[in-house]
Design a protein around this motif. Sequence first.
Motif, PDB file in Angstrom:
ATOM      1  N   GLN A   1       4.328   1.382  -6.078  1.00  0.00           N
ATOM      2  CA  GLN A   1       4.474   0.036  -5.540  1.00  0.00           C
ATOM      3  C   GLN A   1       5.381  -0.808  -6.421  1.00  0.00           C
ATOM      4  O   GLN A   1       6.222  -1.568  -5.920  1.00  0.00           O
ATOM      5  CB  GLN A   1       3.095  -0.618  -5.404  1.00  0.00           C
TER       6      GLN A   1
ATOM      7  N   ASP B   1       7.943   0.565   2.302  1.00  0.00           N
ATOM      8  CA  ASP B   1       9.199   0.557   3.052  1.00  0.00           C
ATOM      9  C   ASP B   1      10.153  -0.387   2.328  1.00  0.00           C
ATOM     10  O   ASP B   1      10.030  -1.613   2.442  1.00  0.00           O
ATOM     11  CB  ASP B   1       8.935   0.079   4.488  1.00  0.00           C
TER      12      ASP B   1
ATOM     13  N   ASP C   1       0.860  -1.181   0.000  1.00  0.00           N
ATOM     14  CA  ASP C   1       0.000   0.000   0.000  1.00  0.00           C
ATOM     15  C   ASP C   1       0.898   1.234   0.000  1.00  0.00           C
ATOM     16  O   ASP C   1       1.889   1.292   0.742  1.00  0.00           O
ATOM     17  CB  ASP C   1      -0.918   0.018   1.227  1.00  0.00           C
ATOM     18  N   ASP C   2       0.563   2.217  -0.808  1.00  0.00           N
ATOM     19  CA  ASP C   2       1.431   3.384  -0.963  1.00  0.00           C
ATOM     20  C   ASP C   2       1.804   4.061   0.358  1.00  0.00           C
ATOM     21  O   ASP C   2       2.966   4.434   0.550  1.00  0.00           O
ATOM     22  CB  ASP C   2       0.777   4.396  -1.909  1.00  0.00           C
ATOM     23  N   PRO C   3       0.845   4.266   1.293  1.00  0.00           N
ATOM     24  CA  PRO C   3       1.218   4.998   2.511  1.00  0.00           C
ATOM     25  C   PRO C   3       2.233   4.276   3.387  1.00  0.00           C
ATOM     26  O   PRO C   3       2.876   4.907   4.238  1.00  0.00           O
ATOM     27  CB  PRO C   3      -0.119   5.144   3.252  1.00  0.00           C
ATOM     28  N   THR C   4       2.391   2.967   3.215  1.00  0.00           N
ATOM     29  CA  THR C   4       3.283   2.212   4.103  1.00  0.00           C
ATOM     30  C   THR C   4       4.459   1.579   3.356  1.00  0.00           C
ATOM     31  O   THR C   4       5.083   0.641   3.869  1.00  0.00           O
ATOM     32  CB  THR C   4       2.488   1.113   4.833  1.00  0.00           C
TER      33      THR C   4
END
Length: 441
Positions: A264, A237, A232-235
């Motif tokens: 992603q 890493d 998911d884009d917000p997370t």
Amino acid sequence: MLIQRAALLDGRTVDVRVEETVTAVGPNLSARSGEDVLDARGGLVLPGLHDHHVHLLATAAALDSVRVGPPRSRSEFAAALQQAPVDADGWVRAVGYHDSVAGPLDRAVLDALVPDRPVRVQHRSGAMWVLNSAALARVGLGEDTDGRLFRTDSLAAWPRRVPALGPLSAVLTSYGVTGLTEATPGQSRADLEKLAAARRSGQLRQRLHCMAPPEVGEVPGVTLGATKVILDDPTLDLDALTEWVRRCHDGGRPVAVHCVTDSQLVVALAALRAARTRRGDRIEHAAVVPPDLLGDLAELGVTVVTQPNFVAERGDEYLDDVPAEQLPDLWRVATLVNAGVAVALSTDTPFGAADPWAAMRAAVRRQTPAGAILGEAERVSPRAALTMFLGHASDPARPRAVAVGEAGDLVMLSAGPQEALNALTAEMVSATIIGGELVTQ
């Protein structure tokens, strides 16, 4: 079983003897005493179709759910919820919602429509459920939420009933589907044992290949494949993803990375490069592939399992919602193949329609529901589209053939090769055979 007068994709017309495996292919084979005989009458006979990315239990549950996605209107959406019966868990379960139907949903919107019964509505992406107040109370969530729950299928109070798989299996056999790759992430050994039990009981006829984490050992009745992760884009890493890839590889498993945005995909490819790819590594969806990533995909040797059926199902909304400069990047097929990327197709059911023939037609035509062409450069030939559903479970881009030693999983069509390729429709399926047994005719 002996299939006579079978036309093959390679142009031959032969007889085919099939048991648990294909045991003979050639002209004028003699029927043995007591052997069942099917006359293909020159119809195309293929390896059974394999859908390389499905969500089996969610698809079975969707058969008993209320569909509230496009092209429903706001009034039709309201009526569908208000008239829907509760399911065996005591919920109203609705699927396929998109904001184009009635705008953004939250608990207040659902409370105004259905205040007295637990209602949960799944966004068509599968990433979010929206619950009304009665439903939120049932899962133990209070007034501090707007009812929009993102990736929360793991909630302890969520309904856990395993839906019947028999009706879905029958639908899939009518399409000629003999194998499935179950792509739901995070499934435990207990989850997979339930699916294996459904296969042993005959409720689920298709062969089943399951994505699973490395710690899940062998499960009799199913085969195990890559370990899946959803990005998911917000997370995003990179370091964490790279370490996860290494752990999976060290545990003996390839990885399957869910990528539906360009961000992603960039991070996934960087992680695979840093961790070094393993045979069997996959990119799921690759919904957006910028041109400058084509070379990376090819160089890394990953397989892309994608779903051009979404062009046929959602293309008009893409034309409205996606920036014009990004439209050529959507649901690529031909460009990937031409760049040397291994490609297989799937439906992503229940988030896409379960009919693989419709997905093939979408790959060939690239036509939206309103008739616009989206991604003309991504069109492939009918034969190429069909072949992308014939791959091995563990190697989706390597097609199977009707040949001695291959699994006895076949689909017989009522049309000859050229007519079949021109039509690409499930209506042509006249028989489906799994492990040498006639499953439907």
